[in-house]
Scaffold this motif. Structure first.
Motif, PDB file in Angstrom:
ATOM      1  N   ASP A  10       7.958   6.469  30.180  1.00 21.39           N
ATOM      2  CA  ASP A  10       7.625   5.039  30.120  1.00 21.39           C
ATOM      3  C   ASP A  10       6.997   4.693  28.773  1.00 21.39           C
ATOM      4  O   ASP A  10       7.293   3.645  28.182  1.00 21.39           O
ATOM      5  N   HIS A  11       6.136   5.580  28.299  1.00 21.60           N
ATOM      6  CA  HIS A  11       5.474   5.356  27.010  1.00 21.60           C
ATOM      7  C   HIS A  11       6.494   5.359  25.868  1.00 21.60           C
ATOM      8  O   HIS A  11       6.473   4.480  24.981  1.00 21.60           O
ATOM      9  N   ILE A  12       7.394   6.342  25.899  1.00 24.08           N
ATOM     10  CA  ILE A  12       8.411   6.450  24.847  1.00 24.08           C
ATOM     11  C   ILE A  12       9.357   5.257  24.890  1.00 24.08           C
ATOM     12  O   ILE A  12       9.723   4.692  23.848  1.00 24.08           O
ATOM     13  N   LEU A  13       9.751   4.833  26.086  1.00 21.69           N
ATOM     14  CA  LEU A  13      10.646   3.672  26.223  1.00 21.69           C
ATOM     15  C   LEU A  13       9.996   2.401  25.698  1.00 21.69           C
ATOM     16  O   LEU A  13      10.650   1.573  25.059  1.00 21.69           O
ATOM     17  N   GLN A  14       8.698   2.255  25.960  1.00 19.99           N
ATOM     18  CA  GLN A  14       7.988   1.074  25.469  1.00 19.99           C
ATOM     19  C   GLN A  14       7.956   1.052  23.946  1.00 19.99           C
ATOM     20  O   GLN A  14       8.150   0.000  23.318  1.00 19.99           O
ATOM     21  N   ALA A 196      19.455  11.869  20.530  1.00 15.22           N
ATOM     22  CA  ALA A 196      19.031  11.808  21.931  1.00 15.22           C
ATOM     23  C   ALA A 196      19.188  10.369  22.402  1.00 15.22           C
ATOM     24  O   ALA A 196      18.857   9.430  21.674  1.00 15.22           O
ATOM     25  N   LYS A 197      19.711  10.211  23.615  1.00 12.16           N
ATOM     26  CA  LYS A 197      19.783   8.883  24.221  1.00 12.16           C
ATOM     27  C   LYS A 197      18.645   8.760  25.215  1.00 12.16           C
ATOM     28  O   LYS A 197      18.565   9.511  26.192  1.00 12.16           O
ATOM     29  N   ILE A 198      17.755   7.818  24.955  1.00 11.47           N
ATOM     30  CA  ILE A 198      16.615   7.577  25.838  1.00 11.47           C
ATOM     31  C   ILE A 198      16.703   6.126  26.282  1.00 11.47           C
ATOM     32  O   ILE A 198      16.581   5.210  25.462  1.00 11.47           O
ATOM     33  N   GLY A 199      16.958   5.925  27.554  1.00 12.64           N
ATOM     34  CA  GLY A 199      17.238   4.565  28.011  1.00 12.64           C
ATOM     35  C   GLY A 199      18.551   4.114  27.396  1.00 12.64           C
ATOM     36  O   GLY A 199      19.578   4.772  27.559  1.00 12.64           O
ATOM     37  N   ASN A 200      18.519   3.022  26.640  1.00 11.49           N
ATOM     38  CA  ASN A 200      19.718   2.534  25.957  1.00 11.49           C
ATOM     39  C   ASN A 200      19.626   2.688  24.442  1.00 11.49           C
ATOM     40  O   ASN A 200      20.345   2.010  23.701  1.00 11.49           O
ATOM     41  N   THR A 201      18.753   3.581  23.984  1.00 14.80           N
ATOM     42  CA  THR A 201      18.517   3.735  22.555  1.00 14.80           C
ATOM     43  C   THR A 201      18.865   5.151  22.098  1.00 14.80           C
ATOM     44  O   THR A 201      18.536   6.125  22.769  1.00 14.80           O
ATOM     45  N   LEU A 202      19.514   5.246  20.930  1.00 14.94           N
ATOM     46  CA  LEU A 202      19.795   6.540  20.314  1.00 14.94           C
ATOM     47  C   LEU A 202      18.779   6.802  19.210  1.00 14.94           C
ATOM     48  O   LEU A 202      18.484   5.920  18.402  1.00 14.94           O
ATOM     49  N   VAL A 203      18.249   8.020  19.173  1.00 15.73           N
ATOM     50  CA  VAL A 203      17.322   8.409  18.107  1.00 15.73           C
ATOM     51  C   VAL A 203      17.837   9.686  17.456  1.00 15.73           C
ATOM     52  O   VAL A 203      18.390  10.575  18.111  1.00 15.73           O
ATOM     53  N   VAL A 204      17.656   9.776  16.142  1.00  8.08           N
ATOM     54  CA  VAL A 204      18.080  10.944  15.372  1.00  8.08           C
ATOM     55  C   VAL A 204      17.018  12.037  15.452  1.00  8.08           C
ATOM     56  O   VAL A 204      15.821  11.760  15.473  1.00  8.08           O
ATOM     57  N   ASP A 205      17.483  13.284  15.512  1.00  4.31           N
ATOM     58  CA  ASP A 205      16.585  14.445  15.446  1.00  4.31           C
ATOM     59  C   ASP A 205      15.449  14.355  16.471  1.00  4.31           C
ATOM     60  O   ASP A 205      14.274  14.232  16.115  1.00  4.31           O
ATOM     61  N   PRO A 206      15.763  14.423  17.763  1.00  5.28           N
ATOM     62  CA  PRO A 206      14.708  14.326  18.780  1.00  5.28           C
ATOM     63  C   PRO A 206      13.732  15.492  18.726  1.00  5.28           C
ATOM     64  O   PRO A 206      14.134  16.640  18.528  1.00  5.28           O
ATOM     65  N   ASN A 207      12.450  15.196  18.897  1.00  2.12           N
ATOM     66  CA  ASN A 207      11.470  16.272  18.985  1.00  2.12           C
ATOM     67  C   ASN A 207      11.380  16.751  20.434  1.00  2.12           C
ATOM     68  O   ASN A 207      12.100  16.282  21.320  1.00  2.12           O
TER      69      ASN A 207
END
Length: 269
Positions: A10-14, A196-207
């Motif tokens: 929830d924190h990351i999605l926010q 990484a796909k988190i919710g509807n967002t793509l992020v590069v190089d996930p930790n």
């Protein structure tokens, strides 16, 4: 644990709604990358890669052996991955688990399918004797995105590798190792870039924290000629066509930046 994971997600999605990430990066920002080659004295080639707090050591050994029966005019590549238990509480002692096997397979595919190594130049006697290239990946610290760190380390180590020249006597079938050395015939520099796909967002190089809550992962390996040599989708989830197109375009750009860093590291040898 499930409650903590839910709170973290929830924190990351926010944060992602504000185009921010838990470690302060932007959506397309990779973590700091450092590459050091020739760090293992007795290996033909080696590289130490630090991607943020993820750390991977790759060693290259080259031996003589027989080719595969169906590929008599090609040398052999074999890739192995070891998870050092001290690198993460999620790693356990013992033989490689499914994660290590999958990681080795994807790293191997990126190199093999891009034809990064000219395997025909590794042949000494067609059908009988070839060079066998061993790529050994050791994960020292796991803070996410092991695939990119391992793939970068593998190609950097291959580029740094030096092998002794050999002579083959057809009459006696003896092989003589000379005091002269040559580079491995590396002709391409494939680079993996993971999203990484988190919710509807793509992020590069996930930790590590982002990987714990992601809905899916996509890795795209490209070479300097713009060809895609490997695509790996993992951790379930689904990707829309526009997300895949975005990932491919971004992977090209990020791979070029990484490739420059590898070449800089090789020049320092």
């Amino acid at each position: 644990m499930e409650v903590m994971a839910s709170i973290m997600k929830d924190h990351i999605l926010q944060l992602l709604k504000e185009e921010k990430r838990i470690d302060g990066r932007g959506l397309e920002d990779a973590r700091p990358l450092t590459i050091e080659t020739d760090v293992i004295e007795k290996a033909e080639g080696s590289a130490l890669v630090k991607l943020g707090d993820t750390q991977v050591l790759v060693g290259i050994k080259v031996d003589l052996g027989e080719p595969f029966p169906d590929l008599p005019n090609m040398g052999v590549i074999t890739t192995n991955v070891e998870f050092v238990p001290l690198a993460s509480p999620t790693f356990e002692p013992g033989p490689p688990d499914e994660r290590a096997i999958e990681l080795a397979r994807v790293v191997d595919r990126g190199i093999r399918e891009s034809q990064a190594i000219d395997l025909e130049k590794l042949v000494i006697v067609p059908g009988k004797l070839v060079r066998v290239v061993f790529i050994d990946v050791h994960v020292l610290d796991h803070d996410g995105n092991l695939l990119d760190a391992s793939g970068i380390g593998a190609i950097a180590a291959l580029l740094s590798a030096k092998i002794p020249k050999v002579e083959y006597n057809e009459e006696t079938e003896e092989v003589t190792t000379l005091d002269e050395y040559e580079k491995l015939p590396v002709t391409k520099i494939p680079i993996p870039v993971s999203f990484a796909k988190i919710g509807n967002t793509l992020v590069v190089d996930p930790n590590f924290e982002e990987e714990q809550v992601m809905d899916g992962k996509l890795t795209i390996t490209t070479d300097e000629n713009g060809y895609i040599s490997a695509v790996q989708k993992s951790e379930g989830g689904s990707f829309k066509l526009e997300e895949v197109v975005y990932a491919v375009d971004t992977a090209y750009k990020k791979a070029e930046e990484i490739r420059e860093k590898i070449l800089e590291a090789i020049k320092k040898e």
